[in-house]
Design a protein around this motif. Structure first.
Motif, PDB file in Angstrom:
ATOM      1  N   LEU A 125       2.402  -1.209   2.041  1.00  0.00           N
ATOM      2  CA  LEU A 125       1.166  -1.672   2.683  1.00  0.00           C
ATOM      3  C   LEU A 125       0.588  -0.587   3.585  1.00  0.00           C
ATOM      4  N   ARG A 126       1.429   0.045   4.382  1.00  0.00           N
ATOM      5  CA  ARG A 126       0.959   1.121   5.260  1.00  0.00           C
ATOM      6  C   ARG A 126       0.653   2.388   4.459  1.00  0.00           C
ATOM      7  N   ASP A 127       1.501   2.697   3.477  1.00  0.00           N
ATOM      8  CA  ASP A 127       1.416   3.975   2.776  1.00  0.00           C
ATOM      9  C   ASP A 127       0.237   4.040   1.819  1.00  0.00           C
ATOM     10  N   MET A 128      -0.121   2.922   1.196  1.00  0.00           N
ATOM     11  CA  MET A 128      -1.159   2.946   0.163  1.00  0.00           C
ATOM     12  C   MET A 128      -2.348   2.030   0.454  1.00  0.00           C
ATOM     13  N   VAL A 129      -2.086   0.805   0.882  1.00  0.00           N
ATOM     14  CA  VAL A 129      -3.177  -0.166   0.997  1.00  0.00           C
ATOM     15  C   VAL A 129      -4.073   0.144   2.190  1.00  0.00           C
ATOM     16  N   GLN A 130      -3.471   0.425   3.348  1.00  0.00           N
ATOM     17  CA  GLN A 130      -4.254   0.608   4.574  1.00  0.00           C
ATOM     18  C   GLN A 130      -5.263   1.749   4.449  1.00  0.00           C
ATOM     19  N   ASN A 131      -4.981   2.718   3.628  1.00  0.00           N
ATOM     20  CA  ASN A 131      -5.885   3.868   3.511  1.00  0.00           C
ATOM     21  C   ASN A 131      -6.513   3.959   2.122  1.00  0.00           C
ATOM     22  N   HIS A 132      -5.733   4.422   1.119  1.00  0.00           N
ATOM     23  CA  HIS A 132      -6.301   4.673  -0.204  1.00  0.00           C
ATOM     24  C   HIS A 132      -7.028   3.457  -0.773  1.00  0.00           C
ATOM     25  N   MET A 133      -6.335   2.318  -0.822  1.00  0.00           N
ATOM     26  CA  MET A 133      -6.878   1.181  -1.557  1.00  0.00           C
ATOM     27  C   MET A 133      -8.029   0.506  -0.815  1.00  0.00           C
ATOM     28  N   LEU A 134      -7.957   0.462   0.497  1.00  0.00           N
ATOM     29  CA  LEU A 134      -9.087  -0.094   1.243  1.00  0.00           C
ATOM     30  C   LEU A 134     -10.307   0.820   1.172  1.00  0.00           C
ATOM     31  N   GLN A 135     -10.086   2.124   1.070  1.00  0.00           N
ATOM     32  CA  GLN A 135     -11.219   3.025   0.899  1.00  0.00           C
ATOM     33  C   GLN A 135     -11.889   2.801  -0.457  1.00  0.00           C
ATOM     34  N   LEU A 136     -11.087   2.587  -1.500  1.00  0.00           N
ATOM     35  CA  LEU A 136     -11.662   2.275  -2.814  1.00  0.00           C
ATOM     36  C   LEU A 136     -12.450   0.974  -2.745  1.00  0.00           C
ATOM     37  N   LEU A 137     -11.887  -0.016  -2.077  1.00  0.00           N
ATOM     38  CA  LEU A 137     -12.584  -1.294  -1.930  1.00  0.00           C
ATOM     39  C   LEU A 137     -13.925  -1.095  -1.220  1.00  0.00           C
ATOM     40  N   CYS A 138     -13.933  -0.263  -0.200  1.00  0.00           N
ATOM     41  CA  CYS A 138     -15.174  -0.003   0.539  1.00  0.00           C
ATOM     42  C   CYS A 138     -16.251   0.593  -0.365  1.00  0.00           C
ATOM     43  N   LEU A 139     -15.886   1.575  -1.175  1.00  0.00           N
ATOM     44  CA  LEU A 139     -16.871   2.210  -2.043  1.00  0.00           C
ATOM     45  C   LEU A 139     -17.380   1.247  -3.101  1.00  0.00           C
ATOM     46  N   LEU A 140     -16.531   0.337  -3.553  1.00  0.00           N
ATOM     47  CA  LEU A 140     -16.943  -0.654  -4.536  1.00  0.00           C
ATOM     48  C   LEU A 140     -17.877  -1.703  -3.932  1.00  0.00           C
ATOM     49  N   ALA A 141     -17.621  -2.087  -2.692  1.00  0.00           N
ATOM     50  CA  ALA A 141     -18.280  -3.253  -2.114  1.00  0.00           C
ATOM     51  C   ALA A 141     -19.432  -2.942  -1.181  1.00  0.00           C
ATOM     52  N   MET A 142     -19.574  -1.702  -0.728  1.00  0.00           N
ATOM     53  CA  MET A 142     -20.544  -1.424   0.329  1.00  0.00           C
ATOM     54  C   MET A 142     -21.978  -1.528  -0.169  1.00  0.00           C
ATOM     55  N   GLU A 143     -22.888  -1.730   0.759  1.00  0.00           N
ATOM     56  CA  GLU A 143     -24.312  -1.688   0.477  1.00  0.00           C
ATOM     57  C   GLU A 143     -24.768  -0.232   0.375  1.00  0.00           C
ATOM     58  N   SER A 144     -25.945  -0.035  -0.163  1.00  0.00           N
ATOM     59  CA  SER A 144     -26.455   1.323  -0.318  1.00  0.00           C
ATOM     60  C   SER A 144     -26.702   1.968   1.040  1.00  0.00           C
ATOM     61  N   ARG A 204      11.585  11.169   0.232  1.00  0.00           N
ATOM     62  CA  ARG A 204      10.792  10.764   1.400  1.00  0.00           C
ATOM     63  C   ARG A 204      11.323   9.454   1.981  1.00  0.00           C
ATOM     64  N   GLY A 205      12.587   9.167   1.720  1.00  0.00           N
ATOM     65  CA  GLY A 205      13.142   7.885   2.116  1.00  0.00           C
ATOM     66  C   GLY A 205      13.041   7.613   3.607  1.00  0.00           C
ATOM     67  N   GLY A 206      13.275   8.628   4.432  1.00  0.00           N
ATOM     68  CA  GLY A 206      13.211   8.441   5.874  1.00  0.00           C
ATOM     69  C   GLY A 206      11.843   7.986   6.319  1.00  0.00           C
ATOM     70  N   TYR A 207      10.803   8.660   5.803  1.00  0.00           N
ATOM     71  CA  TYR A 207       9.430   8.253   6.126  1.00  0.00           C
ATOM     72  C   TYR A 207       9.108   6.903   5.508  1.00  0.00           C
ATOM     73  N   TYR A 208       9.425   6.760   4.210  1.00  0.00           N
ATOM     74  CA  TYR A 208       8.960   5.583   3.494  1.00  0.00           C
ATOM     75  C   TYR A 208       9.590   4.300   4.028  1.00  0.00           C
ATOM     76  N   ASP A 209      10.850   4.367   4.432  1.00  0.00           N
ATOM     77  CA  ASP A 209      11.508   3.142   4.901  1.00  0.00           C
ATOM     78  C   ASP A 209      10.923   2.674   6.228  1.00  0.00           C
ATOM     79  N   ARG A 210      10.263   3.567   6.952  1.00  0.00           N
ATOM     80  CA  ARG A 210       9.560   3.158   8.182  1.00  0.00           C
ATOM     81  C   ARG A 210       8.132   2.721   7.896  1.00  0.00           C
ATOM     82  N   SER A 211       7.673   3.003   6.684  1.00  0.00           N
ATOM     83  CA  SER A 211       6.271   2.755   6.359  1.00  0.00           C
ATOM     84  C   SER A 211       6.124   1.573   5.407  1.00  0.00           C
ATOM     85  N   GLY A 212       6.494   1.770   4.137  1.00  0.00           N
ATOM     86  CA  GLY A 212       6.313   0.734   3.136  1.00  0.00           C
ATOM     87  C   GLY A 212       4.965   0.833   2.446  1.00  0.00           C
TER      88      GLY A 212
END
Length: 493
Positions: free
Chosen positions: A235-254, A225-233
């Motif tokens: 932060l875009r590939d994992m943090v912007q979506n997966h990891m921030l969603q996990l953070l949301c579920l951990l931190a959100m109010e009821s 996936r080098g062509g895609y990944y080298d344009r992404s990295g």
């Protein structure tokens, strides 16, 4: 035994049907749902791609994919035969205005009120053109849904453009922005842990919690996936979506209810409460790295540039660690440390909720060092939770304390195979349930927080810090957390 919620008969049209995502994830997930009787008689999977082939050719390719990506003891020959019979192929270029006759003919064979799921397993720049063409050819019905794979764009402007294009032909309740992490059983168990257990919800605040760590490690490199990944990295590939969603579920109010908008309203509040990083703070609060030659699982592996086949240096990060904080009363002064990378020592996704140390102790010094409690939530490889707590060592030789874990393996506890995240999410699209999918404003709020980090990196213009494959990233990531008097959780896996 898992409870099966019935669904209506459906057609699932997969654009990008010859791609890696479809063959490695979507077809195995659909096979499991067919095998377990969740797909009603008459439901069809229509594979759509530009390659020239017929139903028979595609079924042969799909069968080979099942042989590679489904456990042998789960491949029942009769079930495989029946599943393959549900597969059809339509040659179509989703971005082209012409050449849609084959797909339209297949769709016309089903009743007009049948559920249609259009799954776009393609590059994000094709989302708009495919949706416009579906509308132009009259393929969108009130019972249609469209599934968009991440990433939704590569920055805030492109995300808004994609949302505008898709939203011009599909209503928001018909749009399913998929993040497969939200389909993981352990991620959904975060909601049960917090809101179905009084003991944890009352402890879930800055008075008791010292900090939170989220680690997502991969042992693989770019894997074709080098062509895609080298344009992404990372932060875009994992943090912007997966990891921030996990953070949301951990931190959100009821949420007020378990309804889709109620849940997503609370996640949006978390994203909007993230403290923005000023350009001068980015260097102190983030670390980015790029793997070089090393060894993973005792096997020598090449560095990122060799995996890319690149002769010139790349400024794309394959590792990122960062410190995030929230402007909220519940989480005041509680940092969230995130790290993710490729070619790390273990494939693991784990959340550590570190509780505060006791303010004083009644025990004598020779009883042992008191360790603060920690709740460790494992997303992979073995889904479960472990509560670290102090206990007395057995025996009559005096009072000696040590930390032990109260461990729950979900697969062992429930005695059942845990389904892949895509299995759950694919069936949710058929049901029309958007609870575990991202809303437009969530995606754009996440980009709004990430983009200043990307801009600061770009303005600085340096290359990521090197780290040896098989290590836990650059040494600067250790300094990121240890200068706060904390340390990364190392008992991973």
């Amino acid at each position: 035994m898992a409870r099966i919620i019935p669904v209506d008969t459906f057609d699932c049209v997969v654009f990008g049907a010859t791609g890696d995502l479809t063959l490695r994830k979507l077809l195995p997930a659909l096979y499991h749902r067919f095998r377990d009787g969740q797909a009603p008689e008459g439901s069809r999977i229509i594979a759509a791609a530009r390659s020239e082939m017929d139903d028979s050719n595609y079924r042969t390719r799909a069968e080979a994919a099942l042989q590679r990506h489904v456990a042998k003891d789960e491949l029942d020959p009769e079930q495989v035969r029946r599943f393959l019979a549900c597969l059809h192929y339509a040659q179509v270029d989703g971005a082209a205005e012409k050449g849609w006759e084959g797909l339209l003919s297949l769709l016309a064979e089903s009743p007009p009120d049948r559920i249609r799921v259009f799954y776009l397993a393609t590059s994000p720049d094709l989302y708009g053109p495919i949706c416009r063409n579906l509308a132009a050819h009259g393929a969108i019905t009130p019972q249609s849904r469209v599934v968009l794979e991440k990433p939704i764009g590569h920055d805030l402007a492109s995300a808004r453009a994609i949302n505008d294009e898709v939203g011009s032909v599909f209503a928001e309740p018909q749009i399913f922005r998929i993040d497969h992490y939200l389909g993981k059983e352990t991620v959904q168990n975060l909601l049960a842990l917090r809101f179905a257990n009084t003991i944890f919800e009352r402890l879930w605040n800055a008075d008791v919690i010292d900090h939170v760590q989220i680690t997502v490690g991969e042992t693989v490199g770019v894997e074709g996936r080098g062509g895609y990944y080298d344009r992404s990295g990372a932060l875009r590939d994992m943090v912007q979506n997966h990891m921030l969603q996990l953070l949301c579920l951990l931190a959100m109010e009821s949420p007020v209810t378990f309804g889709a908008d109620s849940l997503r309203d609370e996640k949006l509040k978390v994203l909007r409460s993230l403290k923005p990083m000023a350009p001068h703070e980015v260097e102190q609060l983030t670390v980015r790295g790029q793997y070089i030659r090393g060894a993973v699982d005792g096997r020598p592996v090449e560095g990122y540039l060799a995996d890319l086949g690149a002769e010139e240096p790349s400024r794309t990060e394959t590792f990122v660690a960062l410190k995030a904080e929230l402007n909220s009363r519940r989480w005041a002064n509680v940092p969230f440390y995130l790290r993710t990378g490729k070619r790390l020592p273990q494939k693991v996704s784990e959340i550590v909720v570190q509780f505060r140390a006791l303010p004083f102790t009644i025990f004598p010094a020779d009883a042992g060092t008191l360790q603060p409690n920690a709740l460790i939530i494992r997303l992979q490889p073995e889904e479960g939770m472990r509560l670290e707590m102090m206990t007395k060592e057995p025996g009559p030789g005096g009072l000696h304390l040590r930390q032990t874990g109260l461990d729950i393996s979900f697969e062992k506890a429930f005695g059942t195979r845990y389904p892949d995240a895509y299995e759950r999410l694919l069936m949710d699209t058929v049901r029309g349930s958007t609870v575990l999918f991202m809303r437009r404003d969530e995606v754009e709020a996440a980009w709004g927080w990430i983009e200043p980090i990307l801009d600061a990196w770009e303005a600085k213009g340096d290359t990521p810090r090197p780290y040896s494959a098989g290590s836990w990233g650059p040494t600067a990531s250790i300094a990121l957390i240890e200068r706060d008097g904390r340390t990364w959780h190392e008992d991973l896996g």
